[in-house]
Design a protein around this motif. Structure first.
Motif, PDB file in Angstrom:
ATOM      1  N   ASN A  10      36.835  77.571  16.729  1.00 36.30           N
ATOM      2  CA  ASN A  10      36.831  77.051  18.077  1.00 36.30           C
ATOM      3  C   ASN A  10      35.445  76.816  18.638  1.00 36.30           C
ATOM      4  OD1 ASN A  10      39.658  76.877  18.644  1.00 36.30           O
ATOM      5  ND2 ASN A  10      39.652  79.086  18.375  1.00 36.30           N
ATOM      6  N   LEU A  11      34.451  77.483  18.068  1.00 31.12           N
ATOM      7  CA  LEU A  11      33.081  77.234  18.478  1.00 31.12           C
ATOM      8  C   LEU A  11      32.359  76.473  17.388  1.00 31.12           C
ATOM      9  CD1 LEU A  11      32.068  80.576  20.160  1.00 31.12           C
ATOM     10  CD2 LEU A  11      32.784  78.451  21.213  1.00 31.12           C
ATOM     11  N   ASN A  12      31.252  75.855  17.749  1.00 33.48           N
ATOM     12  CA  ASN A  12      30.538  75.045  16.781  1.00 33.48           C
ATOM     13  C   ASN A  12      29.689  75.942  15.889  1.00 33.48           C
ATOM     14  OD1 ASN A  12      29.115  73.100  15.380  1.00 33.48           O
ATOM     15  ND2 ASN A  12      29.243  71.689  17.108  1.00 33.48           N
ATOM     16  N   ILE A  13      30.304  76.519  14.861  1.00 33.65           N
ATOM     17  CA  ILE A  13      29.611  77.461  14.001  1.00 33.65           C
ATOM     18  C   ILE A  13      28.587  76.786  13.111  1.00 33.65           C
ATOM     19  CG2 ILE A  13      31.506  79.104  14.004  1.00 33.65           C
ATOM     20  CD1 ILE A  13      32.374  78.047  11.323  1.00 33.65           C
ATOM     21  N   ARG A  14      28.613  75.468  13.043  1.00 38.68           N
ATOM     22  CA  ARG A  14      27.623  74.762  12.233  1.00 38.68           C
ATOM     23  C   ARG A  14      26.210  75.058  12.718  1.00 38.68           C
ATOM     24  NH1 ARG A  14      26.205  68.903  12.698  1.00 38.68           N
ATOM     25  NH2 ARG A  14      25.159  68.275  10.803  1.00 38.68           N
ATOM     26  N   LEU A  15      26.026  75.060  14.023  1.00 40.02           N
ATOM     27  CA  LEU A  15      24.700  75.338  14.580  1.00 40.02           C
ATOM     28  C   LEU A  15      24.251  76.746  14.231  1.00 40.02           C
ATOM     29  CD1 LEU A  15      22.279  74.914  16.534  1.00 40.02           C
ATOM     30  CD2 LEU A  15      23.715  75.987  18.249  1.00 40.02           C
ATOM     31  N   ILE A  16      25.126  77.716  14.445  1.00 40.03           N
ATOM     32  CA  ILE A  16      24.762  79.109  14.209  1.00 40.03           C
ATOM     33  C   ILE A  16      24.403  79.307  12.744  1.00 40.03           C
ATOM     34  CG2 ILE A  16      25.578  81.480  14.368  1.00 40.03           C
ATOM     35  CD1 ILE A  16      27.526  80.468  16.547  1.00 40.03           C
ATOM     36  N   HIS A  17      25.201  78.733  11.874  1.00 42.54           N
ATOM     37  CA  HIS A  17      24.927  78.833  10.436  1.00 42.54           C
ATOM     38  C   HIS A  17      23.568  78.257  10.091  1.00 42.54           C
ATOM     39  CE1 HIS A  17      25.136  78.294   6.161  1.00 42.54           C
ATOM     40  NE2 HIS A  17      25.291  76.985   6.261  1.00 42.54           N
ATOM     41  N   GLN A  95      20.749  69.501  20.130  1.00 43.42           N
ATOM     42  CA  GLN A  95      20.236  69.703  21.479  1.00 43.42           C
ATOM     43  C   GLN A  95      19.990  71.184  21.759  1.00 43.42           C
ATOM     44  OE1 GLN A  95      19.518  67.024  23.549  1.00 43.42           O
ATOM     45  NE2 GLN A  95      20.002  65.929  21.658  1.00 43.42           N
ATOM     46  N   GLY A  96      18.997  71.461  22.563  1.00 50.86           N
ATOM     47  CA  GLY A  96      18.734  72.825  22.997  1.00 50.86           C
ATOM     48  C   GLY A  96      17.763  73.562  22.087  1.00 50.86           C
ATOM     49  N   ASP A  97      17.144  74.583  22.641  1.00 49.56           N
ATOM     50  CA  ASP A  97      16.220  75.447  21.907  1.00 49.56           C
ATOM     51  C   ASP A  97      17.030  76.570  21.288  1.00 49.56           C
ATOM     52  OD1 ASP A  97      14.301  77.189  20.973  1.00 49.56           O
ATOM     53  OD2 ASP A  97      13.010  77.016  22.741  1.00 49.56           O
ATOM     54  N   THR A  98      17.489  76.355  20.066  1.00 50.53           N
ATOM     55  CA  THR A  98      18.415  77.321  19.463  1.00 50.53           C
ATOM     56  C   THR A  98      17.739  78.649  19.144  1.00 50.53           C
ATOM     57  OG1 THR A  98      18.024  76.273  17.314  1.00 50.53           O
ATOM     58  CG2 THR A  98      19.953  75.563  18.549  1.00 50.53           C
ATOM     59  N   GLY A  99      16.464  78.617  18.841  1.00 50.48           N
ATOM     60  CA  GLY A  99      15.752  79.869  18.620  1.00 50.48           C
ATOM     61  C   GLY A  99      15.762  80.735  19.866  1.00 50.48           C
ATOM     62  N   TYR A 105      20.975  85.409  23.533  1.00 50.13           N
ATOM     63  CA  TYR A 105      22.397  85.736  23.464  1.00 50.13           C
ATOM     64  C   TYR A 105      22.824  86.410  22.161  1.00 50.13           C
ATOM     65  CZ  TYR A 105      22.652  82.468  27.397  1.00 50.13           C
ATOM     66  OH  TYR A 105      22.464  81.830  28.598  1.00 50.13           O
ATOM     67  N   GLY A 106      21.951  86.436  21.153  1.00 47.57           N
ATOM     68  CA  GLY A 106      22.393  86.882  19.842  1.00 47.57           C
ATOM     69  C   GLY A 106      21.901  88.240  19.392  1.00 47.57           C
ATOM     70  N   SER A 180      28.210  72.268  25.829  1.00 49.46           N
ATOM     71  CA  SER A 180      26.829  72.310  25.372  1.00 49.46           C
ATOM     72  C   SER A 180      26.670  73.524  24.470  1.00 49.46           C
ATOM     73  CB  SER A 180      25.833  72.410  26.541  1.00 49.46           C
ATOM     74  OG  SER A 180      25.906  73.691  27.149  1.00 49.46           O
ATOM     75  N   ILE A 181      25.627  73.505  23.658  1.00 46.23           N
ATOM     76  CA  ILE A 181      25.360  74.644  22.786  1.00 46.23           C
ATOM     77  C   ILE A 181      25.081  75.903  23.615  1.00 46.23           C
ATOM     78  CG2 ILE A 181      23.682  75.601  21.168  1.00 46.23           C
ATOM     79  CD1 ILE A 181      25.691  73.687  19.917  1.00 46.23           C
ATOM     80  N   GLU A 182      24.291  75.761  24.684  1.00 52.26           N
ATOM     81  CA  GLU A 182      23.978  76.930  25.498  1.00 52.26           C
ATOM     82  C   GLU A 182      25.249  77.508  26.117  1.00 52.26           C
ATOM     83  OE1 GLU A 182      20.963  78.544  28.989  1.00 52.26           O
ATOM     84  OE2 GLU A 182      20.963  76.415  28.448  1.00 52.26           O
ATOM     85  N   PHE A 183      26.149  76.647  26.588  1.00 49.96           N
ATOM     86  CA  PHE A 183      27.407  77.129  27.155  1.00 49.96           C
ATOM     87  C   PHE A 183      28.178  77.947  26.130  1.00 49.96           C
ATOM     88  CE2 PHE A 183      31.994  76.482  27.284  1.00 49.96           C
ATOM     89  CZ  PHE A 183      32.312  77.044  28.516  1.00 49.96           C
ATOM     90  N   GLN A 184      28.235  77.469  24.884  1.00 48.84           N
ATOM     91  CA  GLN A 184      29.009  78.171  23.864  1.00 48.84           C
ATOM     92  C   GLN A 184      28.382  79.515  23.508  1.00 48.84           C
ATOM     93  OE1 GLN A 184      29.631  75.439  20.582  1.00 48.84           O
ATOM     94  NE2 GLN A 184      31.297  74.410  21.657  1.00 48.84           N
ATOM     95  N   PHE A 185      27.076  79.550  23.393  1.00 53.39           N
ATOM     96  CA  PHE A 185      26.395  80.817  23.131  1.00 53.39           C
ATOM     97  C   PHE A 185      26.650  81.813  24.263  1.00 53.39           C
ATOM     98  CE2 PHE A 185      24.299  78.945  19.621  1.00 53.39           C
ATOM     99  CZ  PHE A 185      23.559  79.908  18.956  1.00 53.39           C
ATOM    100  N   GLU A 186      26.489  81.352  25.490  1.00 49.18           N
ATOM    101  CA  GLU A 186      26.667  82.240  26.638  1.00 49.18           C
ATOM    102  C   GLU A 186      28.103  82.736  26.722  1.00 49.18           C
ATOM    103  OE1 GLU A 186      25.858  82.272  31.479  1.00 49.18           O
ATOM    104  OE2 GLU A 186      25.697  80.393  30.356  1.00 49.18           O
ATOM    105  N   LEU A 187      29.051  81.857  26.440  1.00 55.40           N
ATOM    106  CA  LEU A 187      30.458  82.228  26.525  1.00 55.40           C
ATOM    107  C   LEU A 187      30.818  83.337  25.549  1.00 55.40           C
ATOM    108  CD1 LEU A 187      33.436  81.690  27.433  1.00 55.40           C
ATOM    109  CD2 LEU A 187      33.554  80.077  25.510  1.00 55.40           C
ATOM    110  N   ILE A 188      30.557  83.114  24.275  1.00 54.95           N
ATOM    111  CA  ILE A 188      31.022  84.079  23.281  1.00 54.95           C
ATOM    112  C   ILE A 188      30.225  85.377  23.341  1.00 54.95           C
ATOM    113  CG2 ILE A 188      29.613  83.294  21.340  1.00 54.95           C
ATOM    114  CD1 ILE A 188      32.177  83.621  19.601  1.00 54.95           C
ATOM    115  N   SER A 189      28.962  85.303  23.746  1.00 55.72           N
ATOM    116  CA  SER A 189      28.180  86.539  23.880  1.00 55.72           C
ATOM    117  C   SER A 189      28.640  87.374  25.068  1.00 55.72           C
ATOM    118  CB  SER A 189      26.687  86.220  24.026  1.00 55.72           C
ATOM    119  OG  SER A 189      26.427  85.547  25.245  1.00 55.72           O
TER     120      SER A 189
END
Length: 302
Positions: A10-17, A95-99, A105-106, A180-189
């Motif tokens: 349900n989340l975009n795990i491609r980015l996290i990977h 998009q976004g500063d994933t680092g 959030y990680g 957005s990527i930031e929304f997904q990180f914030e949500l699941i964290s």
């Protein structure tokens, strides 16, 4: 701890990977299965046509891992994509500063480090390098990476996920984010420590058969089976259903309506996780409630 069926799709795990590979490339090696299966020309994932105020769009339920023989998808899907002038996805991984997002959030909270170690103790006996690399991260993030690794061992990679396939083959089509990527990180964290630990337990203990059942249901377009799997994945977690599925279904539905109202695109092709378009409070039904005509498309008709 008994495994509860938390979703990996349900989340975009491609980015996290991708980001974790960059951080841990010296100690993580994902093993891709070398078996080649025949192309499944009759695959028909859950796919809808949407009509709203003289605007047309298509909605495809996806999974975020895949394999070469997924593609091309059915002619009715590929044709709709080719004729569309814009692609809408949950989040754009570029998009976004994933680092910075990983740092924000990680990170693993010290007060649950012992519980995390206990949850993954057995797994780490045979995956020491993986566990060492993931040690600084929150359990939700560890669960995601372990799921990615396990799917890789079964022959499925994030690079061949459905959203990745359409993003990389859009040939100049506009790319639109529903979230957005930031929304997904914030949500699941934001999930409770207990829910995150259950997600980690599930990532470790789900059987290969359970993982493959979801892929099979997606390929066959079996909406009932997908809904059943999603319900079982939720277990007893109201947080999972409300935050990760239902609330997002409402916000993404509203975003789709806004895009159609704007009439900025001739035809929109939308790709979201399959769990969002089946079961309770699914996006197709929410769109109908807002006045859209939503039609299930198959290999034979749309």
């Amino acid at each position: 701890m008994q495994a509860t069926r938390k979703s990996r799709f349900n989340l975009n795990i491609r980015l996290i990977h991708r980001r974790l590979q960059q951080h841990c490339r010296r100690v993580i090696a994902l093993l891709l299965c070398a078996v080649v299966w025949p192309a499944a020309a009759l695959d028909s994932p859950v796919f809808y046509k949407i009509n709203y105020q003289n605007q047309q769009a298509y909605l495809l339920g996806s999974i975020h891992v895949g394999r070469a023989d997924f593609y091309p998808l059915g002619q009715h899907i590929e044709s709709a994509f080719k004729q569309s002038d814009a692609l809408a996805i949950e989040a754009d991984v570029s998009q976004g500063d994933t680092g910075a997002l990983l740092q924000q959030y990680g990170a693993l909270s010290a007060d649950i480090a012992a519980e995390v170690d206990a949850t993954r103790q057995q797994y780490c006996l045979s995956h020491q390098a993986m566990c060492q690399a993931l040690a600084p991260y929150a359990p939700w993030l560890q669960s995601t990476q372990i799921s990615v690794s396990r799917f890789a061992e079964l022959g499925y990679s994030t690079e061949q996920g459905v959203d990745a396939y359409f993003t990389e083959n859009r040939n100049g089509k506009a790319l639109i984010e529903l979230e957005s990527i930031e929304f997904q990180f914030e949500l699941i964290s934001s999930f409770s420590h207990q829910t995150q630990l259950e997600m980690l337990d599930e990532a470790i203990n789900a059987s290969d058969a359970e993982m493959l059942d979801l892929i099979s249901a997606w390929r066959q377009g079996d909406a009932n089976a997908l809904a059943t799997i999603m319900a079982s994945q939720a277990g007893e977690s109201d947080e999972f259903l409300e935050k990760l599925l239902w609330k997002r279904n409402h916000t993404m539905s509203q975003r789709i309506i806004q895009l159609l109202q704007s009439k900025a695109q001739e035809q929109l092709f939308i790709v979201v996780g399959a769990g969002h378009i089946v079961g309770q409070q699914a996006i197709p039904e929410l769109l109908r409630q807002q006045g859209a005509t939503v039609t299930r498309c198959t290999l034979l008709q749309c």
